[in-house]
Design a protein around this motif. Structure first.
Motif, mmCIF file in Angstrom:
data_model
loop_
_atom_site.group_PDB
_atom_site.id
_atom_site.type_symbol
_atom_site.label_atom_id
_atom_site.label_comp_id
_atom_site.label_asym_id
_atom_site.label_seq_id
_atom_site.Cartn_x
_atom_site.Cartn_y
_atom_site.Cartn_z
ATOM 1 N N THR A 111 0.869 -1.180 0.000
ATOM 2 C CA THR A 111 0.000 0.000 0.000
ATOM 3 C C THR A 111 0.903 1.226 0.000
ATOM 4 N N PRO A 112 1.060 1.857 -1.172
ATOM 5 C CA PRO A 112 1.979 2.998 -1.212
ATOM 6 C C PRO A 112 1.430 4.179 -0.428
ATOM 7 N N THR A 113 2.302 4.916 0.197
ATOM 8 C CA THR A 113 1.937 6.167 0.875
ATOM 9 C C THR A 113 2.849 7.244 0.281
ATOM 10 N N PRO A 114 2.578 8.514 0.572
ATOM 11 C CA PRO A 114 3.474 9.556 0.021
ATOM 12 C C PRO A 114 4.918 9.368 0.496
ATOM 13 N N GLU A 115 5.117 8.540 1.539
ATOM 14 C CA GLU A 115 6.481 8.380 2.075
ATOM 15 C C GLU A 115 7.168 7.090 1.626
ATOM 16 N N SER A 116 6.476 6.301 0.779
ATOM 17 C CA SER A 116 7.054 4.993 0.423
ATOM 18 C C SER A 116 8.381 5.101 -0.294
ATOM 19 N N GLU A 117 8.523 6.161 -1.098
ATOM 20 C CA GLU A 117 9.765 6.311 -1.862
ATOM 21 C C GLU A 117 10.784 7.185 -1.120
ATOM 22 N N ASP A 118 10.336 7.790 -0.008
ATOM 23 C CA ASP A 118 11.284 8.593 0.780
ATOM 24 C C ASP A 118 12.177 7.652 1.582
ATOM 25 N N ILE A 119 13.377 8.141 1.837
ATOM 26 C CA ILE A 119 14.364 7.255 2.455
ATOM 27 C C ILE A 119 14.622 7.640 3.903
ATOM 28 N N LYS A 120 14.472 6.648 4.777
ATOM 29 C CA LYS A 120 14.793 6.869 6.196
ATOM 30 C C LYS A 120 16.171 6.267 6.453
ATOM 31 N N VAL A 121 17.036 7.022 7.134
ATOM 32 C CA VAL A 121 18.363 6.478 7.442
ATOM 33 C C VAL A 121 18.354 5.979 8.878
ATOM 34 N N PHE A 122 18.491 4.663 9.032
ATOM 35 C CA PHE A 122 18.611 4.052 10.365
ATOM 36 C C PHE A 122 19.772 3.069 10.233
ATOM 37 N N ALA A 123 20.982 3.563 10.350
ATOM 38 C CA ALA A 123 22.230 2.841 10.040
ATOM 39 C C ALA A 123 22.287 2.542 8.540
ATOM 40 N N THR A 124 21.274 1.850 8.029
ATOM 41 C CA THR A 124 21.168 1.664 6.572
ATOM 42 C C THR A 124 19.914 2.428 6.124
ATOM 43 N N ILE A 125 19.390 2.101 4.927
ATOM 44 C CA ILE A 125 18.239 2.907 4.468
ATOM 45 C C ILE A 125 16.973 2.050 4.317
ATOM 46 N N PHE A 126 15.858 2.658 4.682
ATOM 47 C CA PHE A 126 14.560 1.980 4.633
ATOM 48 C C PHE A 126 13.522 2.936 4.043
ATOM 49 N N PRO A 127 12.410 2.370 3.507
ATOM 50 C CA PRO A 127 11.322 3.282 3.104
ATOM 51 C C PRO A 127 10.823 4.009 4.357
ATOM 52 N N GLN A 128 10.572 5.298 4.204
ATOM 53 C CA GLN A 128 10.193 6.135 5.356
ATOM 54 C C GLN A 128 8.957 5.590 6.084
ATOM 55 N N ASP A 129 8.031 4.972 5.338
ATOM 56 C CA ASP A 129 6.790 4.496 5.987
ATOM 57 C C ASP A 129 6.894 3.042 6.463
ATOM 58 N N ASP A 130 8.093 2.481 6.440
ATOM 59 C CA ASP A 130 8.350 1.111 6.912
ATOM 60 C C ASP A 130 7.652 0.031 6.084
ATOM 61 N N CYS A 131 7.200 0.369 4.897
ATOM 62 C CA CYS A 131 6.726 -0.610 3.920
ATOM 63 C C CYS A 131 5.449 -1.343 4.361
ATOM 64 N N LEU A 132 4.313 -0.774 3.957
ATOM 65 C CA LEU A 132 3.018 -1.357 4.350
ATOM 66 C C LEU A 132 2.659 -2.508 3.408
ATOM 67 N N LEU A 133 2.596 -3.705 3.964
ATOM 68 C CA LEU A 133 2.331 -4.879 3.123
ATOM 69 C C LEU A 133 1.235 -5.749 3.728
ATOM 70 N N SER A 134 0.674 -6.593 2.871
ATOM 71 C CA SER A 134 -0.164 -7.694 3.373
ATOM 72 C C SER A 134 0.118 -8.909 2.489
ATOM 73 N N PHE A 135 0.051 -10.088 3.083
ATOM 74 C CA PHE A 135 0.417 -11.329 2.364
ATOM 75 C C PHE A 135 -0.776 -12.279 2.267
ATOM 76 N N ARG A 136 -0.812 -13.013 1.163
ATOM 77 C CA ARG A 136 -1.838 -14.058 0.966
ATOM 78 C C ARG A 136 -1.135 -15.297 0.397
ATOM 79 N N PRO A 137 -1.647 -16.487 0.745
ATOM 80 C CA PRO A 137 -1.033 -17.672 0.122
ATOM 81 C C PRO A 137 -1.359 -17.705 -1.362
ATOM 82 N N ARG A 138 -0.475 -18.256 -2.171
ATOM 83 C CA ARG A 138 -0.790 -18.385 -3.604
ATOM 84 C C ARG A 138 -1.718 -19.562 -3.821
ATOM 85 N N PRO A 139 -2.691 -19.368 -4.712
ATOM 86 C CA PRO A 139 -3.644 -20.483 -4.917
ATOM 87 C C PRO A 139 -2.921 -21.730 -5.448
#
Ligand code: HEM
Length: 531
Positions: free
Chosen positions: A503-531
């Protein structure tokens, strides 16, 4: 009589009259007349500020940087909470730029060639990590060795990352993926597939993969969970500038406690690995491989000492001394320390990018199913990894597009004439940058777009000078092959077993520096099993 001393007391005993041995006159007299402690302190302070500014300007010379520094601290507050755009501004300001934080003079190299020059100048520089790392890893840790001592120690570790050695660790890695992908699906199901920040989950996953690869089953599930939970405190302690000693209840204090806990756990594993290898057990993790190499060396030396004839083929590739449980633990901890933040960053971006680019994910999935002949359960092998041409390109492009380690701090150990007219003084910190080399338009056309095909039909593979993702020179990343294989195995398996949505947010492409780099919004995901 009034004009003479009528008290019969000695003049010097009179409180009003005191003897003057030195009697200043003129300007000095007027300055000293109203000199107080406060004025003395103020004068000292002003002197120190002036010295601090002049020292900064002298060290700066012709390097691009602010015309003056905030007295003493410089941009300390910025370094506590670094922002990616601030680093970018520095890179854009010149191929060498500088700042001064407290007593530390820091030079940042932005261009590919300057960065390479630093990485490849061990006569002048050595890695300096951050101050607190000495306290967390132990000042006598091998990673702080320099020159020949470093080269010799490292030679003894190379055997742990050969193709043959890596193939022994694959089953451990796969076990962790099975466990965590089941967990991802469970968490998402319990959340009704509501998107949640997945970066913390990836950190845990990578910590578990590392622990199982490094110390196998000598460690319990609970201990891995505790290390994964507490590792945050180690990363948080890695600020650029810390107090010279560890104050209770500060980030450094919590980090040290967490590091001591990891060291104690790994030392217990070392004792178990020694017993298992001595009893002829199979090598199943990095610790086993190193312990076995030590035991083989000891046997070889013993035979020589006893005068037993030995075939040259029986000589271990590297003769090692015996290491104590604590030394083994310290070394294995450096692997966790070096890998945890970098692989967590890489895996977070990889999952985000795959979800945002279904065309790329489809190709990864197709490749992984094809090379397994449609058998999703086919065990992971070196041959399978060799055949993942496209998946490998995806991993390399992710590492180029979002290099986890954007800069690598080094310490100048001897005045370093880095370019014509610029000599960086001994004691300064000098930082080669990785990001600009990876985003260089000449080497990678359309560098700001994610394009795995550039590694297959394009020229990316030939840009070896720009590929600084794992550093270069005598300290280049020891785990680079393992790290890339691990990421390939991870995404290949995930592609076959799960669907995931970002789920992209305005911050998904922004970079957060926490020793290394991460998406600013911490990457909002949801998972489903593949059929
Ligand atoms: C995507 C993952 C990784 C990235 C981007 C990465 C990047 C780097 C970089 C930039 C350096 C500094 C190189 C230099 O100064 O020239 C480094 C050093 C190092 N890395 Fe990695 N690394 C990764 C994963 C790993 C893993 C998984 C391990 C261990 C299993 C590891 C072990 C090390 C060690 C031991 C060093 C220090 C080597 C020395 O000083 O001789 N790294 N890494």
């Amino acid at each position: 009589m009034a004009s003479v001393n009528g008290s019969f007391a000695s003049p010097s005993a009179d409180a009003v009259i005191s003897p003057r041995l030195f009697e200043p006159t003129g300007l000095l007299a007027s300055v000293l007349e109203d000199f107080t402690v406060w004025k003395a302190l103020l004068t000292l302070f002003i002197g120190a500020v002036i010295y601090d500014q002049f020292r900064y300007l002298w060290l700066k010379g012709s390097i691009v940087g602010p015309a003056w520094k905030l007295p003493f601290m410089g941009p300390f507050l910025q370094s506590v909470n670094p922002k990616f755009h601030e680093y970018k501004a520095k890179w854009d300001s010149g191929e060498l730029s500088c700042v001064s934080v407290f007593h530390k003079f820091v030079v940042i190299a932005s261009s590919r060639d300057m960065s390479r020059k630093i990485f490849n100048s061990p006569t002048y520089v050595k890695p300096c990590v951050v101050d607190v790392a000495h306290k967390l890893l132990g000042a006598d840790n091998w990673v702080f060795l320099d020159g020949k001592d470093h080269v010799d120690f490292r030679k003894g570790l190379n055997g742990l990352f050969t193709r043959q050695a890596l193939s022994c660790y694959l089953p451990r890695m796969e076990e962790v993926y099975n466990e965590y992908y089941a967990r991802f699906l469970r968490i998402s199901k319990e959340n009704n597939c509501k998107p949640t920040p997945w970066m913390p989950e990836f950190r845990e996953l990578m910590c578990a993969v590392s622990c199982r690869t490094f110390v196998g089953h000598y460690i319990t599930e609970e201990a891995i969970q505790k290390i994964a939970d507490d590792y945050y405190m180690i990363t948080a302690a890695l600020e650029l500038v810390n107090f010279p000693f560890i104050l209770p209840y500060t980030k450094a204090w919590y980090g040290k406690k967490a590091a001591d806990m990891v060291l104690a756990e790994f030392a217990k594993c070392a004792a178990k690995s020694k017993a298992n290898m001595a009893a002829g057990g199979e090598v199943s993790c990095i610790m086993d491989a190193w312990v076995k190499a030590q035991q083989d060396s000891a046997k070889y030396r013993e035979k020589l000492a006893q005068g037993v004839p030995v075939d040259t083929n029986d000589k271990p590739p590297q003769l090692l001394r015996d290491f104590t449980d604590y030394e083994i633990s310290q070394t294995i901890f450096t692997f966790l320390f070096a890998s945890q933040d970098a692989t967590s960053a890489a895996s977070t971006w990889l999952f985000q990018l795959m979800a945002d680019r279904p065309d790329v994910l489809d190709k990864v999935r197709e490749e992984n199913l094809r090379i397994r002949n449609g058998n999703v359960q086919a065990p992971l092998t070196m041959e399978l990894l060799d055949n993942m041409t496209y998946t490998r390109a995806v991993v390399k492009e992710t590492l180029r597009y979002r290099p986890p380690v954007i800069m690598v701090p080094y310490l100048v150990k001897k005045d370093f004439p880095i370019s014509e007219g610029v000599t960086v003084s001994k004691g300064s910190m000098i930082i080669p940058s990785v990001w600009p080399a990876c985003h260089d338009e000449d080497a990678y056309p359309n560098a700001d777009s994610f394009d795995p095909d550039r590694w297959i039909s394009g020229t990316a593979e030939q840009q070896t000078k720009n590929w600084l993702v794992f550093g270069t020179g005598p300290h280049y990343c020891l785990g680079q092959t393992y790290a890339q294989l691990n990421l390939m195995a991870m995404i290949g398996k995930a592609s076959m077993e799960m669907d995931w949505e970002h789920t992209p947010t305005p911050e998904s492409e922004d970079i957060k520096v926490f020793a290394t780099i991460f998406p600013q919004d911490d990457c909002l995901l949801s998972f489903r099993p593949r059929p």
